[in-house]
Scaffold this active site. Structure first.
Site, PDB file in Angstrom:
ATOM      1  CE  LYS A  74       4.408   7.070   1.830  1.00  0.00           C
ATOM      2  NZ  LYS A  74       3.135   6.365   1.690  1.00  0.00           N
TER       3      LYS A  74
ATOM      4  CD  GLN B  80       4.194   7.493  -3.042  1.00  0.00           C
ATOM      5  OE1 GLN B  80       4.882   6.591  -3.539  1.00  0.00           O
ATOM      6  NE2 GLN B  80       3.327   7.253  -2.077  1.00  0.00           N
TER       7      GLN B  80
ATOM      8  CB  CYS C 135      -4.479   9.884   1.626  1.00  0.00           C
ATOM      9  SG  CYS C 135      -4.610   8.663   2.921  1.00  0.00           S
TER      10      CYS C 135
ATOM     11  CG  HIS D 200      -0.950  11.947   0.858  1.00  0.00           C
ATOM     12  ND1 HIS D 200      -1.157  12.175   2.196  1.00  0.00           N
ATOM     13  CD2 HIS D 200      -0.975  10.605   0.694  1.00  0.00           C
ATOM     14  CE1 HIS D 200      -1.299  11.010   2.817  1.00  0.00           C
ATOM     15  NE2 HIS D 200      -1.195  10.042   1.924  1.00  0.00           N
TER      16      HIS D 200
ATOM     17  CG  ASP E 104       4.813  14.970  -0.190  1.00  0.00           C
ATOM     18  OD1 ASP E 104       5.669  14.120   0.144  1.00  0.00           O
ATOM     19  OD2 ASP E 104       3.594  14.783  -0.083  1.00  0.00           O
TER      20      ASP E 104
HETATM   21  C1  LIG Z   1       2.714  11.885  -1.755  1.00  0.00           C
HETATM   22  C2  LIG Z   1       2.641  11.549  -0.305  1.00  0.00           C
HETATM   23  N1  LIG Z   1       2.846  12.493   0.608  1.00  0.00           N
HETATM   24  C3  LIG Z   1       2.798  12.238   1.915  1.00  0.00           C
HETATM   25  C4  LIG Z   1       2.513  10.989   2.398  1.00  0.00           C
HETATM   26  C5  LIG Z   1       2.438  10.777   3.868  1.00  0.00           C
HETATM   27  O1  LIG Z   1       3.408   9.920   4.311  1.00  0.00           O
HETATM   28  P1  LIG Z   1       3.392   9.376   5.812  1.00  0.00           P
HETATM   29  O2  LIG Z   1       2.030   8.785   6.024  1.00  0.00           O
HETATM   30  O3  LIG Z   1       4.472   8.364   5.846  1.00  0.00           O
HETATM   31  O4  LIG Z   1       3.658  10.532   6.711  1.00  0.00           O
HETATM   32  C6  LIG Z   1       2.287   9.961   1.489  1.00  0.00           C
HETATM   33  C7  LIG Z   1       1.960   8.602   1.979  1.00  0.00           C
HETATM   34  O5  LIG Z   1       1.105   7.900   1.468  1.00  0.00           O
HETATM   35  C8  LIG Z   1       2.346  10.244   0.108  1.00  0.00           C
HETATM   36  O6  LIG Z   1       2.127   9.287  -0.793  1.00  0.00           O
END
Ligand SMILES: Cc1ncc(COP(=O)(O)O)c(C=O)c1O
Lengths: 409, 148
Positions: free
Chosen positions: A229, A206, A367, A126, A203
């Site tokens: 999430k 998900q 993203c 992401h 990370d």
């Molecule tokens: C794999 C992953 N990492 C990081 C994020 C970022 O999360 P946040 O926007 O809640 O900080 C997301 C959110 O879409 C994600 O899917």
């Protein structure tokens, strides 16, 4: 072993947003990878906090402040148990996964980096797990290295091994790809990195909503995720870090709460985790996240995983029958995300038509622009499931896709 | 007619499937790229000017049905028009797709088929991408313009 039926209809009743209609049609919410709906208990927790318990924490001597502080500290314990951290002080509250990665980038990695050092990520990250590393690389003269993925959307581990070297100062990898659904073999990746004494950030944005996570078993150095999430409030997230790392790191931001004594000559920083939590935190968010964790824990993460896996298989079979549909992301180990394109129509047109049918999906690059480029598509349609989704939701998705064919005859 | 059919009218779908003036323009005096990073729509608009007149115009690129048909119909409509005339058409077209009043229907002609866009605010950028790009080209810009 006793198996109980997964009573999805019962769980759906816990989520008020799911029973609404959009454009006169029942809402079919398949955008869970973007954010999940909230159960009534989380909404009630926020309501109760603001109605009856609102006070600042760690500073008041009055009744409400003590109550809020207790609830806040208890939520930290819940998070620690949820991901099996060794100690609660290894849990730092931040705004979300994004801020968590930035915290590790600036406080842990940046002081270590010299020109020519490397940070190793993957092609399926992401943007929030790309840009913070580009920023520290620019600040320090370090380089960003990227592990390639294969046509199924799986990491190519031999390439990862080749890219890993004594120059690598950190590996940062997503547990589950939000654009492809791939579940990465993070335990193995961590073992490979640790063999060269390279620390690893996972990370987990998900992964925590879909499967049980044990940071000690993974032996992750850092693990981040977002509350929203995980059926919790927006604006709250978590950084887990091994205490040995956190102790050595400089603070991320300065302010109240993160100090133990301040004079104009010198400030003594507070101990962890407070050292990283400057200012009044998102107290309601933290308590709400604790409530979300209670909720999913009562259902059981392993039952949630098993149910969602079945949904994924049903959905994969259903979509595979649609002519001209190409699934993007066909890893052997996959979470409940179906990303696809159609020959007949562009993802944005599909998104608009599905929306009119009450089916909420996401159309775009998610993203993860490098992933789109890797698969040669400008965007995909992504249906992402949570444990409250049903086989009927997937049938509704298929019916809505058939509408696309009607429009684009 | 449902809102979806109002949006995806036959003429729009026809231009999506068979885009007109879909080529690199030989002897173009200017070309500008327009990009919508949110959905990945990307078009290059080519113009050949004679004084203030758009003698020829074409486009290349890819994107959704709305953006592609809009680009295609735009090229058929502005060919032979002056810079001022083209800008006046865009102004009225933009008013229509954003649901504003005071649209001069004589100016927009066939572009009327895009009126359904006003019910879909997130698609306004799709319908206007080519027009913004043309406007930049007419204004003498030679860079990528984005909708963000
Ligand atoms: C794999 C992953 N990492 C990081 C994020 C970022 O999360 P946040 O926007 O809640 O900080 C997301 C959110 O879409 C994600 O899917």
């Amino acid at each position: 072993m006793m198996t109980t039926v997964f009573d999805v209809q019962q769980y759906r009743k816990d989520f008020p947003a799911l029973s609404q209609k959009v454009y006169g049609k029942p809402l079919v919410y398949l955008d869970n990878a973007a954010t999940a709906q909230k159960p009534q208990c989380v909404i009630d927790t926020l309501d109760r906090y603001y109605s009856a318990e609102n006070a600042n924490i760690h500073r008041g001597i009055h009744y409400l402040s003590q109550k809020a502080t207790d609830a806040f500290d208890e939520a930290r314990d819940k998070v620690a148990r949820f991901i099996n951290a060794k100690e609660s002080r290894e849990i730092i509250f931040v705004r979300g996964a994004t801020e968590g990665i930035n915290l590790v980038a600036q406080s842990y990695v940046r002081p270590l980096l010299k020109p020519g050092d490397e940070i190793l990520i993957t092609w399926m990250e992401h943007h929030s797990n790309i840009v913070p590393w580009q920023m520290v690389a620019e600040q320090t003269g370090a380089k960003l290295k990227v592990t390639p993925i294969n046509d199924a959307g799986e990491l190519i581990l031999p390439e990862f091994e080749k890219l890993l070297s004594e120059k690598t100062k950190l590996v940062s990898v997503t547990h589950i790809s939000n654009a492809l659904g791939t579940i990465n073999p993070v335990k193995k990746i961590i073992q490979m990195a640790h063999a060269l004494s390279v620390p690893v950030l996972v990370d987990g944005a998900q992964s925590v909503p879909h499967q049980a996570v044990d940071v000690q078993d993974l032996d992750a150095d850092f693990f981040v995720f977002s509350g929203h999430k995980l059926f919790g409030p927006t604006g709250i997230g978590v950084v887990y870090g091994k205490a040995e790392h956190l102790e050595k790191m400089p603070p991320y931001q300065g302010g109240g709460d993160m100090i133990s004594a301040v004079t104009f000559e010198k400030t003594l920083y507070n101990k962890i985790p407070y050292k990283f939590e400057a200012g009044t935190p998102h107290i309601a968010g933290v308590i709400g996240l604790g409530s979300a964790i209670d909720y999913v824990s009562a259902i059981g993460m392993s039952r949630i995983s098993a149910y969602e896996h079945e949904l994924l298989e049903y959905g994969t079979r259903a979509l595979s029958k649609i002519p001209g549909l190409r699934l993007i992301g066909t890893a052997k180990e996959k979470a409940s995300i179906l990303s696809f394109v159609l020959e007949a129509a562009h993802p944005h047109d599909i998104g608009t038509i599905l929306d009119q049918e009450g089916v909420a999906i996401r159309a775009g690059h998610h993203c993860a622009m490098p992933v789109m480029e890797r698969f040669g598509v400008p965007a995909t349609v992504r249906a992402s499931f949570a444990f409250y989704n049903t086989h009927e939701d997937i049938d509704a998705l298929v019916r809505a896709i058939n509408k696309v064919f009607e429009v684009f005859r | 007619m449902s809102e979806i059919n109002e949006l995806y009218q036959d003429l729009i779908l026809d231009h999506t499937k068979k885009p007109r003036n879909f080529e690199v323009l030989e002897g173009a005096s200017r070309h500008v790229e327009g990009y919508n990073p949110l959905c990945g729509d990307r078009y290059t608009i080519y113009v050949r000017m004679e004084g203030d007149v758009i003698r020829d115009v074409s486009f290349q690129g890819s994107g959704c049905a709305i953006s592609k048909s809009s680009a295609s119909m735009m090229t058929t409509i502005v060919k032979g028009k002056t810079k001022c005339e083209a800008e006046a058409i865009f102004e009225n077209f933009h008013k229509m797709i954003t649901g504003q009043s005071g649209v001069d229907k004589n100016k927009i002609g066939k572009l009327e088929v895009f009126h359904g866009v006003s019910e879909f605010p997130v698609r306004v950028k799709c319908a206007s991408l080519a027009w913004h790009t043309l406007k930049a080209a007419l204004g003498g810009e030679e860079k990528t313009i984005t909708t963000e």
